[in-house]
Design an enzyme around this catalytic site. Sequence first.
Site, PDB file in Angstrom:
ATOM      1  N   CYS A  86       0.709  -1.203   0.051  1.00 25.54           N
ATOM      2  CA  CYS A  86      -0.064  -0.083  -0.130  1.00 25.54           C
ATOM      3  C   CYS A  86       0.757   1.214   0.022  1.00 25.54           C
ATOM      4  O   CYS A  86       1.553   1.671  -1.222  1.00 25.54           O
ATOM      5  CB  CYS A  86      -1.122   0.113   1.324  1.00 25.54           C
ATOM      6  N   HIS A 203      -3.451  -5.443   0.965  1.00 27.92           N
ATOM      7  CA  HIS A 203      -2.848  -5.999   2.129  1.00 27.92           C
ATOM      8  C   HIS A 203      -2.741  -7.513   2.466  1.00 27.92           C
ATOM      9  O   HIS A 203      -3.723  -8.040   2.921  1.00 27.92           O
ATOM     10  CB  HIS A 203      -3.574  -5.203   3.353  1.00 27.92           C
ATOM     11  N   GLU A 205      -0.891  -8.844   4.755  1.00 25.30           N
ATOM     12  CA  GLU A 205      -1.118  -9.187   6.154  1.00 25.30           C
ATOM     13  C   GLU A 205      -2.184  -8.992   6.886  1.00 25.30           C
ATOM     14  O   GLU A 205      -2.703  -9.482   8.175  1.00 25.30           O
ATOM     15  CB  GLU A 205       0.054  -7.998   6.694  1.00 25.30           C
TER      16      GLU A 205
END
Length: 232
Positions: A86, A203, A205
Amino acid sequence: MKFGVIVFPGSNCDRDVAMVTRDLLEQPTRMVWHEERDLSDLDVVIVPGGFSYGDYLRCGAIARFSPAMQATLDHAQRGGMVLGICNGFQVLTEAGLLPGALVRNRDLNFICDRPTLRVERTDFPWTQGYSRNAVITLPIAHGEGCYYADADTLKSLEDQQQVVFRYCTPEGELADAANPNGSLNHIAGICNRQGNVLGMMPHPERASDAMLGNTDGLALFEGLLNAVQAVA
């Protein structure tokens, strides 16, 4: 394998990444303050999401000059692995580690969603945990996530097969309605020609812990770990 997560003033996804590398994968992980200059102890440098330096001037424009990013450039040039997520992707383009730029979303709105992506390459350490053309779901949250590059750069990316992820329909098709921010060629993530630097707007994660109901992002981190361990 030792991970380093760069922390800028304004970073807000750094702990999320560390939770994956340190707690889920049980790998040594340290938070790297943006003023640090020595990253020689790290195998992987991760530039996380957030709003580095408040996104003043433009996203990533100030972060690129930080000592930690200068050290990241050296790390990448030595063949070290670098992941930008990002805002981290924005920083990598500003720093010249990846071509192109991330500009305002097509509809000029901040987007928080969970689009589907098609995995274009599986021969990189980052993506060896996926099957080719696999469709995965990863969260996005950005206002400037529209990938843009001039025609020559875009052609080079395609010719060199540097596009790693594309926004797509759940069936894996490329359609305007499935391109949330208007990125050229539906680009959601790219790598450099060597494959050691990866930038992506979604993302991984945030889709790694089973408690969150989606682990499509965990394969990216596990693939990298397995690739390095196989060589060792």
